[in-house]
Design a protein around this motif. Structure first.
Motif, PDB file in Angstrom:
ATOM      1  N   ALA A   2       5.945  13.763 -10.878  1.00 38.49           N
ATOM      2  CA  ALA A   2       7.212  14.428 -10.543  1.00 38.49           C
ATOM      3  C   ALA A   2       8.376  13.965 -11.410  1.00 38.49           C
ATOM      4  O   ALA A   2       9.501  14.460 -11.251  1.00 38.49           O
ATOM      5  CB  ALA A   2       7.544  14.180  -9.078  1.00 38.49           C
ATOM      6  N   GLY A   3       8.135  13.030 -12.301  1.00 39.81           N
ATOM      7  CA  GLY A   3       9.226  12.505 -13.102  1.00 39.81           C
ATOM      8  C   GLY A   3       9.749  11.223 -12.509  1.00 39.81           C
ATOM      9  O   GLY A   3       9.753  11.034 -11.284  1.00 39.81           O
ATOM     10  N   ALA A   4      10.240  10.331 -13.364  1.00 37.88           N
ATOM     11  CA  ALA A   4      10.642   8.993 -12.932  1.00 37.88           C
ATOM     12  C   ALA A   4      11.742   9.021 -11.880  1.00 37.88           C
ATOM     13  O   ALA A   4      11.699   8.298 -10.882  1.00 37.88           O
ATOM     14  CB  ALA A   4      11.096   8.181 -14.142  1.00 37.88           C
ATOM     15  N   GLU A   5      12.757   9.855 -12.079  1.00 34.37           N
ATOM     16  CA  GLU A   5      13.902   9.870 -11.159  1.00 34.37           C
ATOM     17  C   GLU A   5      13.481  10.326  -9.767  1.00 34.37           C
ATOM     18  O   GLU A   5      13.816   9.687  -8.763  1.00 34.37           O
ATOM     19  CB  GLU A   5      14.996  10.787 -11.722  1.00 34.37           C
ATOM     20  N   VAL A   6      12.753  11.435  -9.697  1.00 42.74           N
ATOM     21  CA  VAL A   6      12.292  11.943  -8.403  1.00 42.74           C
ATOM     22  C   VAL A   6      11.314  10.972  -7.762  1.00 42.74           C
ATOM     23  O   VAL A   6      11.380  10.679  -6.559  1.00 42.74           O
ATOM     24  CB  VAL A   6      11.629  13.328  -8.576  1.00 42.74           C
ATOM     25  N   ALA A   7      10.394  10.443  -8.577  1.00 46.63           N
ATOM     26  CA  ALA A   7       9.372   9.534  -8.052  1.00 46.63           C
ATOM     27  C   ALA A   7      10.005   8.285  -7.467  1.00 46.63           C
ATOM     28  O   ALA A   7       9.643   7.850  -6.359  1.00 46.63           O
ATOM     29  CB  ALA A   7       8.387   9.166  -9.150  1.00 46.63           C
ATOM     30  N   ASP A   8      10.966   7.695  -8.178  1.00 52.75           N
ATOM     31  CA  ASP A   8      11.610   6.466  -7.685  1.00 52.75           C
ATOM     32  C   ASP A   8      12.294   6.712  -6.345  1.00 52.75           C
ATOM     33  O   ASP A   8      12.236   5.872  -5.431  1.00 52.75           O
ATOM     34  CB  ASP A   8      12.632   5.958  -8.710  1.00 52.75           C
ATOM     35  N   GLU A   9      12.965   7.858  -6.230  1.00 54.00           N
ATOM     36  CA  GLU A   9      13.670   8.169  -4.986  1.00 54.00           C
ATOM     37  C   GLU A   9      12.695   8.332  -3.825  1.00 54.00           C
ATOM     38  O   GLU A   9      12.922   7.820  -2.723  1.00 54.00           O
ATOM     39  CB  GLU A   9      14.488   9.446  -5.171  1.00 54.00           C
ATOM     40  N   GLU A  10      11.603   9.057  -4.056  1.00 49.51           N
ATOM     41  CA  GLU A  10      10.625   9.278  -3.005  1.00 49.51           C
ATOM     42  C   GLU A  10       9.916   7.979  -2.617  1.00 49.51           C
ATOM     43  O   GLU A  10       9.679   7.711  -1.435  1.00 49.51           O
ATOM     44  CB  GLU A  10       9.591  10.320  -3.445  1.00 49.51           C
ATOM     45  N   VAL A  11       9.575   7.178  -3.597  1.00 48.99           N
ATOM     46  CA  VAL A  11       8.921   5.900  -3.325  1.00 48.99           C
ATOM     47  C   VAL A  11       9.837   5.009  -2.495  1.00 48.99           C
ATOM     48  O   VAL A  11       9.412   4.370  -1.517  1.00 48.99           O
ATOM     49  CB  VAL A  11       8.514   5.201  -4.640  1.00 48.99           C
ATOM     50  N   ARG A  12      11.126   4.990  -2.877  1.00 47.15           N
ATOM     51  CA  ARG A  12      12.095   4.170  -2.142  1.00 47.15           C
ATOM     52  C   ARG A  12      12.240   4.672  -0.701  1.00 47.15           C
ATOM     53  O   ARG A  12      12.303   3.883   0.244  1.00 47.15           O
ATOM     54  CB  ARG A  12      13.449   4.211  -2.865  1.00 47.15           C
ATOM     55  N   ARG A  13      12.275   5.995  -0.539  1.00 45.46           N
ATOM     56  CA  ARG A  13      12.416   6.567   0.802  1.00 45.46           C
ATOM     57  C   ARG A  13      11.219   6.227   1.693  1.00 45.46           C
ATOM     58  O   ARG A  13      11.389   5.790   2.839  1.00 45.46           O
ATOM     59  CB  ARG A  13      12.567   8.084   0.708  1.00 45.46           C
TER      60      ARG A  13
ATOM     61  N   VAL B  60       0.832  -1.195   0.000  1.00 45.74           N
ATOM     62  CA  VAL B  60       0.000   0.000   0.000  1.00 45.74           C
ATOM     63  C   VAL B  60       0.869   1.249   0.000  1.00 45.74           C
ATOM     64  O   VAL B  60       0.602   2.213  -0.722  1.00 45.74           O
ATOM     65  CB  VAL B  60      -0.959   0.004   1.212  1.00 45.74           C
ATOM     66  N   VAL B  61       1.919   1.251   0.814  1.00 42.59           N
ATOM     67  CA  VAL B  61       2.823   2.397   0.856  1.00 42.59           C
ATOM     68  C   VAL B  61       3.443   2.629  -0.520  1.00 42.59           C
ATOM     69  O   VAL B  61       3.502   3.765  -1.010  1.00 42.59           O
ATOM     70  CB  VAL B  61       3.927   2.193   1.910  1.00 42.59           C
ATOM     71  N   ARG B  62       3.902   1.550  -1.137  1.00 47.36           N
ATOM     72  CA  ARG B  62       4.504   1.683  -2.460  1.00 47.36           C
ATOM     73  C   ARG B  62       3.480   2.211  -3.479  1.00 47.36           C
ATOM     74  O   ARG B  62       3.756   3.158  -4.217  1.00 47.36           O
ATOM     75  CB  ARG B  62       5.041   0.322  -2.930  1.00 47.36           C
ATOM     76  N   TYR B  63       2.285   1.610  -3.483  1.00 45.10           N
ATOM     77  CA  TYR B  63       1.257   1.995  -4.449  1.00 45.10           C
ATOM     78  C   TYR B  63       0.827   3.451  -4.249  1.00 45.10           C
ATOM     79  O   TYR B  63       0.712   4.227  -5.206  1.00 45.10           O
ATOM     80  CB  TYR B  63       0.059   1.058  -4.303  1.00 45.10           C
ATOM     81  N   ALA B  64       0.598   3.834  -2.995  1.00 49.09           N
ATOM     82  CA  ALA B  64       0.138   5.197  -2.702  1.00 49.09           C
ATOM     83  C   ALA B  64       1.204   6.229  -3.044  1.00 49.09           C
ATOM     84  O   ALA B  64       0.909   7.303  -3.586  1.00 49.09           O
ATOM     85  CB  ALA B  64      -0.252   5.312  -1.233  1.00 49.09           C
ATOM     86  N   SER B  65       2.448   5.924  -2.710  1.00 48.80           N
ATOM     87  CA  SER B  65       3.521   6.880  -3.000  1.00 48.80           C
ATOM     88  C   SER B  65       3.761   6.998  -4.503  1.00 48.80           C
ATOM     89  O   SER B  65       4.092   8.077  -5.011  1.00 48.80           O
ATOM     90  CB  SER B  65       4.805   6.461  -2.281  1.00 48.80           C
ATOM     91  N   GLU B  66       3.583   5.903  -5.236  1.00 41.18           N
ATOM     92  CA  GLU B  66       3.715   5.978  -6.695  1.00 41.18           C
ATOM     93  C   GLU B  66       2.636   6.874  -7.282  1.00 41.18           C
ATOM     94  O   GLU B  66       2.890   7.650  -8.222  1.00 41.18           O
ATOM     95  CB  GLU B  66       3.618   4.571  -7.297  1.00 41.18           C
ATOM     96  N   LEU B  67       1.421   6.778  -6.743  1.00 42.76           N
ATOM     97  CA  LEU B  67       0.340   7.654  -7.192  1.00 42.76           C
ATOM     98  C   LEU B  67       0.648   9.119  -6.881  1.00 42.76           C
ATOM     99  O   LEU B  67       0.461  10.001  -7.709  1.00 42.76           O
ATOM    100  CB  LEU B  67      -0.979   7.262  -6.510  1.00 42.76           C
ATOM    101  N   ALA B  68       1.124   9.335  -5.650  1.00 41.79           N
ATOM    102  CA  ALA B  68       1.349  10.707  -5.195  1.00 41.79           C
ATOM    103  C   ALA B  68       2.454  11.393  -5.990  1.00 41.79           C
ATOM    104  O   ALA B  68       2.399  12.604  -6.232  1.00 41.79           O
ATOM    105  CB  ALA B  68       1.681  10.713  -3.711  1.00 41.79           C
ATOM    106  N   TRP B  69       3.484  10.638  -6.391  1.00 41.24           N
ATOM    107  CA  TRP B  69       4.641  11.230  -7.071  1.00 41.24           C
ATOM    108  C   TRP B  69       4.659  10.936  -8.567  1.00 41.24           C
ATOM    109  O   TRP B  69       5.689  11.092  -9.226  1.00 41.24           O
ATOM    110  CB  TRP B  69       5.930  10.710  -6.430  1.00 41.24           C
ATOM    111  N   ALA B  70       3.519  10.543  -9.104  1.00 41.42           N
ATOM    112  CA  ALA B  70       3.466  10.141 -10.513  1.00 41.42           C
ATOM    113  C   ALA B  70       3.824  11.282 -11.459  1.00 41.42           C
ATOM    114  O   ALA B  70       4.372  11.050 -12.551  1.00 41.42           O
ATOM    115  CB  ALA B  70       2.073   9.615 -10.840  1.00 41.42           C
TER     116      ALA B  70
END
Length: 588
Positions: free
Chosen positions: A211-222, A199-209
Motif C-alpha cells: 500500500a505504500g510506506a505512508e499508508v502502511a506505517d499509519e495502518e500498522v501504527r493504528r 505479531v500484530v506489527r509483523y502481520a500488519s506490515e505484511l498485510a499492508w506491504a
C-alpha cells in the motif's frame, strides 16, 4: 486430566513455569524426565562462545542454548576475557498464584570491570526453583539433595539473532507423525517487545506491504495501538480477532517455521483469559480460521490446532479443538498424523465428559478418518458401531437420523473380507431398517450374512443385483465370504462332525474343493478341526459364532453346566475312592 493426544507439542521453548516444574525440579530430585536431554556445564567459568554450543545445536535453535549449572548468589562472575553481570532483580515465577521459582537475567561483558566493560549480545536467563515447592520428604535431611538444590537451569541467548524464535529438540520429527512429541512450542522473546504486539506489527506490515510506506506505517501504527488497548483492558477475544485479521496473508506468505511461531503467540493469548465463555470463543475463533482452506499447508495447520489444544484447560474446549483437528486432517488429507491419538480415546472421553450428541459426532468423525486407510477397515467399523450404539433408547424421530450410517455400517461389514462377527442386529438404529421401505433390503442382507447360508445369499443377489452394485459390493467376494460363513455354520453342529458331502452341497462346490475350503476356514481362525480323509468327515472342536445373542448365551450356559457336572462327578469319584486307597496302604 488425561495426557494430551499430542504430547510435548507446545514446547518449542518451555515457558518459565514449565522450566521449573518439568525440568529443574525433577533434575534436583534425581528424577529427570525422559525428554530432558539438557547437559550440565559450568556456565559462568567461561565466555558464552566457549560453551559447548555445537553439541547443543541439534537440541535447540541457533540463538539459544540450555544448560544445567551450579552457582552461588553472586551478581558478578569473572572469566578470562569478560564477566557476567546481573542486570535485573529476581523475577518471581508463578503457577496457580504460587511462587514456584525465580528468574534472573545476566549480561556478558568484555573486560574485567563493570565501569569499563563492553556489553555483548550474549545474555543468560537463570532459573532457580523455590525450595518451598519441593516434596519435603524427598529433601529433608539429604546432604546430596541440599547440594543439588543449588542447581540452576541457564538459558544462554544471542540477541543479535531473530527476535522471535522456535526451538526444536533433535528427538522430535514432524514427518514421522504430528502426534509424537514432534514440536515444542512457545515464543523466545529476545527483545523488549511483547510477543503478541510483535505479531500484530509483523502481520500488519505484511498485510499492508503493497500500500505504500505512508499508508502502511499509519495502518500498522493504528493496529498496534488497538492491540495495546485490548491488552490493557484485558479484551483477549478482541486481541485474537485483531491478530487473526491478517491470518490469510500470514498463512500464504510466511515459512512453516514462522507460521508456527506466530500462531503459537496467538494461541497463547487464550491462557490470559479468566472467563470460560471467552476461552471457548477464542478457541472457536482460532480453530475456525485455521481450518479454512485445509488443503493449504495442512500439516502446519494441524500443528497449530495441537498447540491450541495443549494450551487449553477447559475440557469441552479441548474436545472442540480435537474435533476440528480431525476434520482438518480429513479435508487436508493428512489423517496419518492423528491416527495414534485414537488409542487414547477412552481416556479422552473421561476427561472431556461430553454428552451423547457430541459422542456421536466424535465417533462418526473418527470412523471417517479411519475410512481413508483400507488397512484400518475394522477400526472404522468399530467406531461406526459405537456411533450407532448411542441411539439406544431414542424415539423414532431421533433414530431416523442414523439410517444412512446404519446402512453404511452394514455395507462395511459385508464388504470387509475378514470380518465375520458383529452384534448389529441388536442395535435399534439398525433394527429400524427392517420396516423402512427404502432400507429394508440392507437389513435383509445383514440377516443373510449373520444368520443364513450361501443359498439364501444367492437368492437375495438374484433379486437385488442392482442394489449390491450401488453399495459397491462385488458379487464374487460376497460368495467367497458366504461360503466361509456357511462352513462355519455347519461346524457349529453339536455333534462336531460334518461330512464332506454336506460341505460340498452347502457351499455348492466340487468334491475336490472341500478340503481347500476347510483349510481356508482354519487359516482364517474360524474353525479348529481335523479332516478324516478316510471317512470324509471334518471333526470340529471349535467354530466361530457370527452373532452372540440370547441363543448363544443359553448354549454357553448349558455347556458350562455340563462341564460343571462332569467336574463334580470326577471330584466325588476321587473322594469316594480315597478311603479305600488309604485302607489298602495302611494294611500294607
Amino acid at each position: 486430566m488425561a495426557a494430551p493426544p499430542f504430547p510435548g507439542l507446545r514446547f518449542y521453548q518451555p515457558t518459565d513455569d514449565e522450566i521449573i516444574r518439568n525440568y529443574l525440579i525433577p533434575k534436583i530430585l534425581g528424577t529427570p524426565k525422559s525428554y530432558d536431554t539438557i547437559t550440565t556445564e559450568d556456565v559462568y567459568s567461561t565466555s558464552p562462545e566457549h560453551l559447548p554450543l555445537e553439541e547443543n545445536v541439534d537440541h535447540f535453535n541457533d540463538n539459544e542454548w540450555y544448560f544445567y549449572t551450579t552457582r552461588t548468589n553472586k551478581n558478578h562472575y569473572l572469566t578470562r576475557n569478560g564477566f557476567y553481570l546481573t542486570t535485573s532483580m529476581d523475577e518471581q515465577i508463578f503457577r496457580n498464584n504460587k511462587v514456584v521459582g525465580f528468574k534472573r537475567i545476566l549480561r556478558f561483558y568484555l573486560g574485567s570491570r563493570p565501569e569499563t566493560g563492553i556489553e555483548t549480545e550474549w545474555s543468560v536467563h537463570e532459573f532457580q526453583a523455590n525450595p518451598g515447592v519441593f516434596p519435603a520428604a524427598n529433601l529433608l535431611g539429604s546432604v546430596a539433595q541440599e547440594k543439588e538444590s543449588s542447581k540452576r537451569l541457564s538459558r544462554v541467548l544471542n540477541t543479535q539473532r531473530l527476535t522471535l524464535r522456535l526451538l526444536r529438540p533433535k528427538h522430535q520429527n514432524l514427518n514421522r507423525s504430528c502426534t509424537e512429541p514432534s514440536t515444542m512450542t512457545t515464543i523466545v522473546p529476545t527483545s523488549e517487545e511483547i510477543p503478541a504486539l510483535a505479531v500484530v506489527r509483523y502481520a500488519s506490515e505484511l498485510a499492508w506491504a503493497d500500500a505504500g510506506a505512508e499508508v502502511a506505517d499509519e495502518e500498522v501504527r493504528r493496529l498496534y495501538e488497538e492491540a495495546k488497548q485490548c491488552m490493557d483492558n484485558a479484551r483477549w477475544f478482541d486481541l485474537v480477532s485483531l491478530m487473526l485479521t491478517s491470518a490469510d496473508v500470514i498463512l500464504s506468505k510466511v515459512s512453516d517455521k514462522d507460521l508456527e511461531c506466530i500462531f503459537t503467540v496467538i494461541c497463547n493469548v487464550v491462557t490470559n483469559s479468566e472467563s470460560l465463555e471467552e476461552v471457548r470463543q477464542i478457541a472457536e475463533l482460532i480453530s475456525g480460521k485455521v481450518t479454512q482452506q485445509p488443503s493449504d499447508k495442512p500439516a502446519s495447520r494441524l500443528k497449530i490446532l495441537f498447540t491450541l489444544y495443549n494450551l487449553l484447560e477447559d475440557p469441552y474446549s479441548r474436545f472442540s479443538v480435537y474435533l476440528s483437528a480431525l476434520n482438518l486432517a480429513i479435508n487436508g488429507k493428512v489423517t496419518e498424523h492423528v491416527l495414534p491419538s485414537f488409542k487414547q480415546i477412552d481416556s479422552f472421553l473421561k476427561e472431556w465428559n461430553i454428552g451423547v450428541s457430541d459422542q456421536r459426532q466424535l465417533f462418526l468423525t473418527i470412523s471417517n478418518v479411519l475410512k481413508e486407510h483400507k488397512s484400518l477397515a475394522k477400526e472404522s467399523f468399530k467406531f461406526l458401531t459405537k456411533y450407532l450404539a448411542t441411539f439406544s433408547g431414542e424415539d423414532a424421530q431421533v433414530l431416523s437420523q442414523a439410517k444412512d450410517e446404519a446402512v453404511r455400517t452394514i455395507v462395511e461389514f459385508v464388504k470387509t473380507p475378514d470380518m465375520f462377527q458383529c452384534d448389529l442386529l441388536d442395535l435399534p438404529a439398525v433394527a429400524q431398517l427392517e420396516k423402512d421401505a427404502k432400507h429394508a433390503p440392507a437389513y435383509q442382507l445383514l440377516k443373510v450374512f449373520l444368520t443364513q447360508r450361501l443359498d439364501a445369499y444367492l437368492e437375495f443377489a438374484a433379486a437385488n443385483s442392482a442394489l449390491l452394485q450401488s453399495y459397491g459390493l462385488v458379487h464374487e467376494d460376497c460368495i467367497t465370504k458366504m461360503r466361509l460363513i456357511s462352513l462355519v455354520d455347519l461346524g457349529s453342529d453339536e455333534s462336531g462332525r460334518v461330512h464332506y458331502s454336506l460341505i460340498r452341497d452347502t457351499l455348492q462346490i466340487s468334491e475336490d474343493e472341500v478340503e481347500p475350503w476347510v483349510v481356508k476356514a482354519i487359516t482364517a481362525k474360524l474353525l479348529d478341526c481335523k479332516m478324516d480323509q478316510m471317512n470324509e468327515v471334518v471333526i470340529v472342536t471349535r467354530s466361530t459364532q457370527r452373532v452372540f445373542g440370547k441363543e448363544q448365551w443359553h448354549t454357553l450356559k448349558t455347556k458350562l453346566a455340563s462341564w460343571r457336572g462332569n467336574i463334580a462327578h470326577v471330584i466325588s469319584t476321587v473322594q469316594a475312592n480315597r478311603p479305600v486307597e488309604d485302607g489298602v496302604q495302611a494294611a500294607r
